[in-house]
Structure formats: structure tokens, C-alpha cells
Scaffold this active site. Structure first.
Site, mmCIF file in Angstrom:
data_model
loop_
_atom_site.group_PDB
_atom_site.id
_atom_site.type_symbol
_atom_site.label_atom_id
_atom_site.label_comp_id
_atom_site.label_asym_id
_atom_site.label_seq_id
_atom_site.Cartn_x
_atom_site.Cartn_y
_atom_site.Cartn_z
ATOM 1 N N ASN A 106 0.830 -1.197 0.000
ATOM 2 C CA ASN A 106 0.000 0.000 0.000
ATOM 3 C C ASN A 106 0.874 1.261 0.000
ATOM 4 O OD1 ASN A 106 -2.089 -1.786 0.145
ATOM 5 N ND2 ASN A 106 -2.375 -1.569 2.365
ATOM 6 N N VAL A 107 0.363 2.303 -0.612
ATOM 7 C CA VAL A 107 1.122 3.555 -0.753
ATOM 8 C C VAL A 107 0.482 4.682 0.057
ATOM 9 C CG1 VAL A 107 1.965 2.888 -3.047
ATOM 10 C CG2 VAL A 107 -0.187 4.161 -2.865
ATOM 11 N N HIS A 123 5.975 -0.491 -2.649
ATOM 12 C CA HIS A 123 5.560 0.238 -3.853
ATOM 13 C C HIS A 123 5.600 1.743 -3.656
ATOM 14 C CE1 HIS A 123 3.240 -3.632 -5.116
ATOM 15 N NE2 HIS A 123 4.532 -3.715 -5.368
ATOM 16 N N CYS A 136 17.551 13.245 -12.769
ATOM 17 C CA CYS A 136 17.346 14.232 -11.699
ATOM 18 C C CYS A 136 16.867 13.500 -10.449
ATOM 19 C CB CYS A 136 16.285 15.256 -12.137
ATOM 20 S SG CYS A 136 15.875 16.474 -10.868
ATOM 21 N N GLY A 193 -5.066 -9.148 3.194
ATOM 22 C CA GLY A 193 -5.700 -8.161 2.327
ATOM 23 C C GLY A 193 -4.998 -7.942 1.011
ATOM 24 N N THR A 194 -4.411 -9.013 0.461
ATOM 25 C CA THR A 194 -3.789 -8.868 -0.847
ATOM 26 C C THR A 194 -4.221 -10.010 -1.765
ATOM 27 O OG1 THR A 194 -1.704 -8.698 -2.093
ATOM 28 C CG2 THR A 194 -1.661 -10.055 -0.086
ATOM 29 N N ASN A 219 -8.106 -13.185 4.280
ATOM 30 C CA ASN A 219 -8.720 -12.586 3.100
ATOM 31 C C ASN A 219 -10.098 -13.219 2.932
ATOM 32 O OD1 ASN A 219 -9.433 -11.798 0.451
ATOM 33 N ND2 ASN A 219 -7.272 -11.647 -0.137
ATOM 34 N N PRO A 220 -11.150 -12.391 2.717
ATOM 35 C CA PRO A 220 -12.478 -12.999 2.523
ATOM 36 C C PRO A 220 -12.550 -13.840 1.249
ATOM 37 C CG PRO A 220 -12.652 -10.602 2.815
ATOM 38 C CD PRO A 220 -11.211 -10.921 2.693
HETATM 39 C C1 BV8 Z 1 8.708 -5.304 -11.776
HETATM 40 C C2 BV8 Z 1 1.746 1.206 -7.037
HETATM 41 C C3 BV8 Z 1 10.816 -5.739 -12.730
HETATM 42 C C4 BV8 Z 1 1.237 2.326 -7.801
HETATM 43 C C5 BV8 Z 1 1.372 -0.980 -8.058
HETATM 44 C C6 BV8 Z 1 5.307 -7.250 -17.975
HETATM 45 C C7 BV8 Z 1 6.134 -6.135 -17.970
HETATM 46 C C8 BV8 Z 1 6.691 -5.661 -16.800
HETATM 47 C C9 BV8 Z 1 6.421 -6.295 -15.609
HETATM 48 C C10 BV8 Z 1 5.587 -7.372 -15.626
HETATM 49 C C11 BV8 Z 1 5.039 -7.876 -16.781
HETATM 50 N N1 BV8 Z 1 4.274 -8.954 -16.461
HETATM 51 C C12 BV8 Z 1 4.329 -9.147 -15.129
HETATM 52 C C13 BV8 Z 1 5.120 -8.205 -14.625
HETATM 53 C C14 BV8 Z 1 5.423 -7.996 -13.274
HETATM 54 C C15 BV8 Z 1 4.432 -6.965 -12.751
HETATM 55 C C16 BV8 Z 1 3.228 -7.738 -12.245
HETATM 56 O O1 BV8 Z 1 3.338 -8.383 -11.235
HETATM 57 N N2 BV8 Z 1 2.110 -7.691 -12.968
HETATM 58 C C17 BV8 Z 1 0.963 -8.473 -12.542
HETATM 59 C C18 BV8 Z 1 -0.296 -7.613 -12.630
HETATM 60 C C19 BV8 Z 1 0.895 -9.721 -13.396
HETATM 61 N N3 BV8 Z 1 5.118 -6.284 -11.692
HETATM 62 C C20 BV8 Z 1 5.761 -5.143 -11.951
HETATM 63 O O2 BV8 Z 1 5.709 -4.524 -12.983
HETATM 64 C C21 BV8 Z 1 6.609 -4.667 -10.782
HETATM 65 N N4 BV8 Z 1 7.926 -4.357 -11.256
HETATM 66 O O3 BV8 Z 1 8.370 -6.451 -11.947
HETATM 67 O O4 BV8 Z 1 9.949 -4.822 -12.128
HETATM 68 C C22 BV8 Z 1 10.571 -5.660 -14.208
HETATM 69 C C23 BV8 Z 1 10.786 -4.470 -14.851
HETATM 70 C C24 BV8 Z 1 10.612 -4.429 -16.241
HETATM 71 C C25 BV8 Z 1 10.204 -5.556 -16.942
HETATM 72 C C26 BV8 Z 1 9.951 -6.763 -16.264
HETATM 73 C C27 BV8 Z 1 10.123 -6.810 -14.890
HETATM 74 C C28 BV8 Z 1 5.989 -3.417 -10.190
HETATM 75 C C29 BV8 Z 1 4.699 -3.795 -9.501
HETATM 76 C C30 BV8 Z 1 4.175 -2.599 -8.718
HETATM 77 C C31 BV8 Z 1 3.070 -1.941 -9.482
HETATM 78 N N5 BV8 Z 1 2.512 -0.896 -8.660
HETATM 79 N N6 BV8 Z 1 0.912 0.042 -7.329
HETATM 80 C C32 BV8 Z 1 -0.112 2.754 -7.294
HETATM 81 O O5 BV8 Z 1 -0.553 2.339 -6.205
HETATM 82 O O6 BV8 Z 1 -0.703 3.551 -8.015
HETATM 83 S S1 BV8 Z 1 0.476 -2.401 -8.186
HETATM 84 C C33 BV8 Z 1 -0.919 -2.459 -7.209
HETATM 85 O O7 BV8 Z 1 -1.157 -3.863 -6.986
HETATM 86 C C34 BV8 Z 1 -0.818 -1.856 -5.825
HETATM 87 O O8 BV8 Z 1 0.487 -1.523 -5.417
HETATM 88 C C35 BV8 Z 1 -1.283 -2.972 -4.956
HETATM 89 O O9 BV8 Z 1 -0.801 -2.878 -3.694
HETATM 90 C C36 BV8 Z 1 -0.743 -4.135 -5.680
HETATM 91 C C37 BV8 Z 1 -1.296 -5.464 -5.255
HETATM 92 O O10 BV8 Z 1 -2.691 -5.356 -5.186
HETATM 93 P P1 BV8 Z 1 -3.383 -5.687 -3.772
HETATM 94 O O11 BV8 Z 1 -2.793 -4.803 -2.741
HETATM 95 O O12 BV8 Z 1 -3.318 -7.149 -3.526
HETATM 96 O O13 BV8 Z 1 -4.854 -5.184 -4.025
HETATM 97 P P2 BV8 Z 1 -6.005 -5.942 -4.859
HETATM 98 O O14 BV8 Z 1 -7.067 -4.931 -5.094
HETATM 99 O O15 BV8 Z 1 -5.412 -6.674 -5.999
HETATM 100 O O16 BV8 Z 1 -6.556 -7.056 -3.846
HETATM 101 C C38 BV8 Z 1 -7.178 -6.675 -2.639
HETATM 102 C C39 BV8 Z 1 -7.406 -7.943 -1.855
HETATM 103 O O17 BV8 Z 1 -7.950 -7.593 -0.588
HETATM 104 C C40 BV8 Z 1 -8.397 -8.882 -2.504
HETATM 105 O O18 BV8 Z 1 -7.876 -10.201 -2.500
HETATM 106 C C41 BV8 Z 1 -9.628 -8.814 -1.590
HETATM 107 O O19 BV8 Z 1 -10.291 -10.061 -1.498
HETATM 108 C C42 BV8 Z 1 -9.005 -8.460 -0.284
HETATM 109 N N7 BV8 Z 1 -9.874 -7.713 0.642
HETATM 110 C C43 BV8 Z 1 -10.818 -6.785 0.350
HETATM 111 N N8 BV8 Z 1 -11.350 -6.321 1.500
HETATM 112 C C44 BV8 Z 1 -10.715 -6.953 2.525
HETATM 113 C C45 BV8 Z 1 -9.767 -7.834 1.974
HETATM 114 N N9 BV8 Z 1 -8.967 -8.604 2.720
HETATM 115 C C46 BV8 Z 1 -9.112 -8.524 4.058
HETATM 116 N N10 BV8 Z 1 -9.996 -7.696 4.664
HETATM 117 C C47 BV8 Z 1 -10.809 -6.908 3.935
HETATM 118 N N11 BV8 Z 1 -11.699 -6.105 4.543
#
Ligand code: BV8
Length: 249
Positions: A106-107, A123, A136, A193-194, A219-220
Site C-alpha cells: 500500500n502507498v 511500492h 534528476c 488483504g492482498t 482474506n475474505p
Molecule cells: C517489476 C503502485 C521488474 C502504484 C502498483 C510485464 C512487464 C513488466 C512487468 C511485468 C510484466 N508482467 C508481469 C510483470 C510484473 C508486474 C506484475 O506483477 N504484474 C501483474 C499484474 C501480473 N510487476 C511489476 O511490474 C513490478 N515491477 O516487476 O519490475 C521488471 C521491470 C521491467 C520488466 C519486467 C520486470 C511493479 C509492480 C508494482 C506496481 N505498482 N501500485 C499505485 O498504487 O498507483 S500495483 C498495485 O497492486 C498496488 O500496489 C497494490 O498494492 C498491488 C497489489 O494489489 P493488492 O494490494 O493485492 O490489491 P487488490 O485490489 O489486488 O486485492 C485486494 C485484496 O484484498 C483482494 O484479494 C480482496 O479479497 C481483499 N480484501 C478486500 N477487503 C478486505 C480484503 N482482505 C481482508 N480484509 C478486507 N476487509
């Protein structure tokens, strides 16, 4: 083991009290109960409304800096109205009482607001601005009054962007290393929560498991981690912490 019965909370408390080194990994679901949108898990999540690559990537910013900047301004306003919930407060309390290292995707800074220390913000943080030019090094704390795009005051060449990690960007080496070491060294890894969908963050639970740690997921909903977890608590974090904290105070 999938279990959300009442008995699992006392068992979770016992696990936490007996662990030598605990790592907690949080995601957007922990902040959901503070009113902050998640990314993927409901119809009003960010990525169900917007294309992540147009808003959370360098290409997206380069193509349309105004659109990306205003989206982050909108998120900052949403977060500014949010307060830490029982999960944030509970984790801060546990960190004072137990050997617990907190890693967050989380950010929003809510863990720090709740009193957590040494939070590993994998992140980045939405309230930091940095120059988009890689040559820069300017960084600043975001000023609320800045509603439009800001030209970097240091290089005067490029815009400022939010200090978060976008898709396709590498995570800060020191944060990656700290999370990697902690995950390899822990004996209890708590994923809360992820969706366990984004790497490298989603890979730390596997590192912990390889090192012999117990894996617990709160996680639900099911995630790709669920089948690898030793325990799964299918409940919202807030309700878990409301039942857990009296057992650990
Ligand atoms: C990297 C910050 C090396 C910004 C975010 C192709 C090209 C390049 C990279 C990739 C590629 N293919 C795959 C990748 C890797 C990629 C990746 O993983 N993609 C995924 C989508 C397949 N990763 C990257 O790019 C990372 N860098 O790999 O660098 C590289 C470099 C170049 C080339 C290759 C490799 C960078 C990843 C970071 C991206 N930035 N956010 C912003 O916030 O604006 S990502 C975003 O997703 C957020 O940071 C978030 O935190 C993160 C994960 O999401 P979650 O936190 O899990 O949130 P989500 O909504 O998904 O889920 C919520 C959960 O909570 C659910 O399960 C729900 O059931 C649950 N929930 C809901 N309510 C509750 C609950 N649980 C408990 N209690 C509740 N009440």
C-alpha cells in the site's frame, strides 16, 4: 486448511505469541475498511474502472501526464479523508509487543499513521513527489495545494510524478533486499488483504515457505496463495483484529 470458525482466532493468537520472527505482508484489502478503493476485487476497484497501464505506468504518464497526475490527486484526496482502521491499529500494537516486520504494498501511509515503525513500503508512498527525469534526483513531500502538474523545481526540465512504483518499474533495491531477507528469515508469514497477484511482492510468501515458515492468509476471498497457505482465515481483517487483539493485549 480453510477455516473461519471462532476457534481459529485463539489459534492465530497462539501462533503469533510463539513465533520467533513474524513477517506481515499487507495489500489494499487492509485499507479497504478505511474507505480506500482496492485495485481488483470489486466493481468499484481501480482496475475495474481504469486500465492500469494507462494510469500506473511510466508510458501512461508520458502519454498523458495530466490524466495520471489528476488520478493520483483524486486518490490523495480519498486517502487524506481516511483514518487507520482496527487492522492498522492492531498491527502497530503487535509490532510493539512481538518481533514483527511489516511489509506493505500500500502507498497510503496508514500503517505509519497508526503508529507502525520501519514499514517496508514496497511500492513507495503516494504523498512523495519525485522528478520523472531519471537524471534528476529531486524528491519532495507532496503539498496539498498542488493540484496541477508541477515542473521539477530542481532541473526545471521535467514534471514531478508520484513517488510510487509503476508497472514495469523495478522496486527500490534496498526495500526488495529488506523484504527478501525478512521473508527468508521468518518463522511466521501473515499475508493480509492482498490478491497475491503482483510480483515481486507476491513472491515473498513462497520465499518464507521455502524457508520453513508457517503461512497464514487473511482474506475474505481466495487468492493464488491460498492453496499454499498452512491456514486461511476467510474473513475481513477488521473483524479478525477485533477478535484477536483482546487475546494479545
Ligand atoms: C517489476 C503502485 C521488474 C502504484 C502498483 C510485464 C512487464 C513488466 C512487468 C511485468 C510484466 N508482467 C508481469 C510483470 C510484473 C508486474 C506484475 O506483477 N504484474 C501483474 C499484474 C501480473 N510487476 C511489476 O511490474 C513490478 N515491477 O516487476 O519490475 C521488471 C521491470 C521491467 C520488466 C519486467 C520486470 C511493479 C509492480 C508494482 C506496481 N505498482 N501500485 C499505485 O498504487 O498507483 S500495483 C498495485 O497492486 C498496488 O500496489 C497494490 O498494492 C498491488 C497489489 O494489489 P493488492 O494490494 O493485492 O490489491 P487488490 O485490489 O489486488 O486485492 C485486494 C485484496 O484484498 C483482494 O484479494 C480482496 O479479497 C481483499 N480484501 C478486500 N477487503 C478486505 C480484503 N482482505 C481482508 N480484509 C478486507 N476487509
Amino acid at each position: 486448511m480453510l477455516n473461519s470458525s471462532e476457534k481459529i482466532i485463539p489459534q492465530l493468537a497462539a501462533q503469533l505469541l510463539s513465533a520467533q520472527r513474524i513477517v506481515v505482508m499487507t495489500g489494499a484489502g487492509v485499507s479497504a475498511e478505511s474507505g480506500i478503493s482496492t485495485f481488483r476485487d470489486s466493481e468499484d476497484s481501480y482496475w475495474s474502472q481504469f486500465d492500469p497501464m494507462t494510469l500506473a505506468s511510466l508510458d501512461g504518464f508520458s502519454d498523458n501526464p495530466q490524466r495520471v497526475w489528476h488520478w493520483y490527486q483524486w486518490r490523495r484526496q480519498q486517502i487524506a479523508l481516511a483514518r487507520p482502521n482496527p487492522a492498522h491499529v492492531g498491527l502497530a500494537h503487535l509490532q510493539r509487543r512481538l518481533p514483527l516486520y511489516l511489509i506493505t504494498q500500500n502507498v497510503d501511509g496508514l500503517h505509519q499513521q497508526a503508529g507502525s515503525q520501519q514499514v517496508c513500503e514496497l511500492h513507495g508512498n503516494i504523498f512523495i513527489n519525485q522528478c520523472v527525469s531519471v537524471s534528476c534526483n529531486y524528491r519532495e513531500q507532496h503539498q496539498d495545494n498542488a493540484s496541477d502538474l508541477i515542473t521539477c523545481p530542481q532541473c526545471q526540465q521535467a514534471y514531478l510524478r508520484p513517488g510510487v512504483v509503476w508497472f514495469g518499474e523495478c522496486l527500490a533495491a534496498e526495500r526488495l533486499e529488506a523484504a527478501d531477507l525478512a521473508s527468508r528469515d521468518c518463522d511466521l508469514f501473515l499475508s493480509m488483504g492482498t490478491s497475491a497477484a503482483v510480483y515481486p511482492a507476491a513472491g515473498f510468501a513462497a520465499l518464507a515457505k521455502q524457508s520453513g515458515a508457517q503461512i497464514i492468509e487473511i482474506n475474505p476471498a481466495a487468492t493464488p496463495l491460498s492453496e499454499h497457505a498452512d491456514w486461511v482465515i476467510r474473513a475481513p481483517v477488521g473483524s479478525v483484529f477485533e477478535r484477536l487483539m483482546p487475546l494479545l493485549s
